[in-house]
Scaffold this motif. Structure first.
Motif, PDB file in Angstrom:
ATOM      1  N   GLU A 289       0.838  -1.210   0.000  1.00 51.50           N
ATOM      2  CA  GLU A 289       0.000   0.000   0.000  1.00 51.50           C
ATOM      3  C   GLU A 289       0.866   1.250   0.000  1.00 51.50           C
ATOM      4  OE1 GLU A 289      -2.495  -0.446   3.374  1.00 51.50           O
ATOM      5  OE2 GLU A 289      -3.861  -1.890   2.420  1.00 51.50           O
ATOM      6  N   GLU A 292       2.287   1.830  -3.407  1.00 50.95           N
ATOM      7  CA  GLU A 292       1.270   2.404  -4.290  1.00 50.95           C
ATOM      8  C   GLU A 292       1.107   3.902  -4.028  1.00 50.95           C
ATOM      9  OE1 GLU A 292      -2.345   0.281  -3.885  1.00 50.95           O
ATOM     10  OE2 GLU A 292      -1.572  -1.608  -4.728  1.00 50.95           O
ATOM     11  N   CYS A 293       1.070   4.239  -2.740  1.00 50.55           N
ATOM     12  CA  CYS A 293       0.952   5.663  -2.364  1.00 50.55           C
ATOM     13  C   CYS A 293       2.163   6.454  -2.845  1.00 50.55           C
ATOM     14  CB  CYS A 293       0.798   5.818  -0.858  1.00 50.55           C
ATOM     15  SG  CYS A 293      -0.790   5.217  -0.232  1.00 50.55           S
ATOM     16  N   SER A 294       3.326   5.826  -2.697  1.00 49.70           N
ATOM     17  CA  SER A 294       4.552   6.495  -3.129  1.00 49.70           C
ATOM     18  C   SER A 294       4.529   6.734  -4.635  1.00 49.70           C
ATOM     19  CB  SER A 294       5.761   5.639  -2.744  1.00 49.70           C
ATOM     20  OG  SER A 294       6.954   6.224  -3.192  1.00 49.70           O
ATOM     21  N   GLU A 296       1.847   7.055  -6.505  1.00 48.25           N
ATOM     22  CA  GLU A 296       0.840   8.084  -6.780  1.00 48.25           C
ATOM     23  C   GLU A 296       1.393   9.477  -6.485  1.00 48.25           C
ATOM     24  OE1 GLU A 296      -2.642   7.131  -4.577  1.00 48.25           O
ATOM     25  OE2 GLU A 296      -3.148   5.350  -5.791  1.00 48.25           O
TER      26      GLU A 296
END
Length: 312
Positions: A289, A292-294, A296
């Motif tokens: 997660e 993924e945030c990184s 984005e």
């Protein structure tokens, strides 16, 4: 009526004598197995097609050597028994062996009444008495005594050290000795029966002539008489009323507790393993997660940079 047992098992000389004298009338075709027979001459006269068993010999030499170990200064030994045929047979056998101990004086004392035996036994310290067979002793009124009663009466003379040639007498403070073993004889006789029942011809099942004797002692008797066993004899002996350690007394309970603790330990290990696996799974999920945030954030930064470049 018409009952025919597979085998017959008898103990004691009198029981076997009864069957021999009445064999034609008592299950004449049924083999007879025996134990506890002191009359060794029967080994040459019994019909090998009908009789097989285990003979009993009360051995004097190991017991004399044992007394010599207990008390090297002792030179007198009292051999005590009842007036039964078994005692007479034992006495005759003992007399053939004691000739090799010329420095010892052996007193043979037998009677049907225990009070007569008590009167003749000396009242001097460390008097070694060797019990042969005392099953037919009676009191002054002619009442037959149990083995326990006979030994209790003999122990009233506190100077007597009661050694035994038979396992049944090793109790109530009797020291013990190199004794005949009813358990060993029964087991040996059972093995002969087993061979017969498996189909082996009785003629080829020889009787056990060598008596399966053992060293057996009563811990209380040893302590009361202040006697110490050699390490070799103690290692190979049966010790009755031995003081047991905590583990020996509660061995099964201790083993049960250890087993339960082991099961709980394994259970905790399994639970811990699954918890760690679950935690690792959650951590990997969080890492994914975060990645993924990184990604984005990186895309947003790139878009913002392009917008700034366009505005300029």
């Amino acid at each position: 009526m018409g009952y025919s047992p597979d085998v017959i098992y008898v103990t004691d000389d009198n029981a076997l004598k009864f069957f021999v004298n009445n064999q034609s009338a008592l299950f004449s075709k049924t083999p007879v197995f025996f134990s506890g027979i002191n009359n060794l001459s029967l080994a040459h006269t019994l019909d090998a097609n009908k009789y097989a068993g285990v003979y009993e010999t009360k051995e004097i030499i190991p017991n004399i050597d044992l007394i010599r170990q207990f008390s090297p200064q002792t030179r007198e030994i009292w051999i005590v028994g009842d007036t039964s045929n078994t005692y007479r047979s034992i006495e005759a056998d003992i007399r053939t062996h004691i000739r090799q101990y010329p420095k010892y004086t052996f007193h043979f004392l037998s009677s049907a009444r225990i009070d007569e035996i008590m009167e003749k036994l000396p009242n001097t310290p460390k008097t070694f008495v060797l019990l042969t067979t005392i099953g037919e002793l009676s009191d002054a009124n002619g009442r037959n005594l149990t083995l326990k009663e006979s030994i209790e009466i003999l122990k009233q003379n506190r100077h007597l050290i009661l050694c035994s040639m038979e396992d049944a007498y090793v109790h109530e403070g009797a020291v013990g000795g190199f004794v005949t073993s009813g358990a060993n004889q029964g087991a040996a006789s059972a093995r002969l029966v087993s061979r017969y029942l498996k189909g082996e011809a009785l003629l080829y099942i020889p009787s056990v002539i060598k008596s399966p004797n053992v060293y057996m002692f009563d811990r209380k008797g040893l302590m009361e008489s202040r006697l110490i066993l050699s390490e070799y004899i103690a290692h190979n002996a049966v010790i009755l009323h031995e003081k047991k350690t905590f583990f020996e007394r509660y061995q099964q309970s201790v083993l049960n507790v250890i087993f339960i603790i082991f099961i709980l330990f394994v259970f905790l290990l399994v639970i811990s393993f699954f918890i760690v696996v679950q935690k690792n799974t959650q951590l990997k999920k969080k890492e994914a997660e975060l990645e993924e945030c990184s990604d984005e954030l990186a895309m947003i930064k790139e878009k913002l940079f392009l917008i700034e470049q366009t505005n300029e």
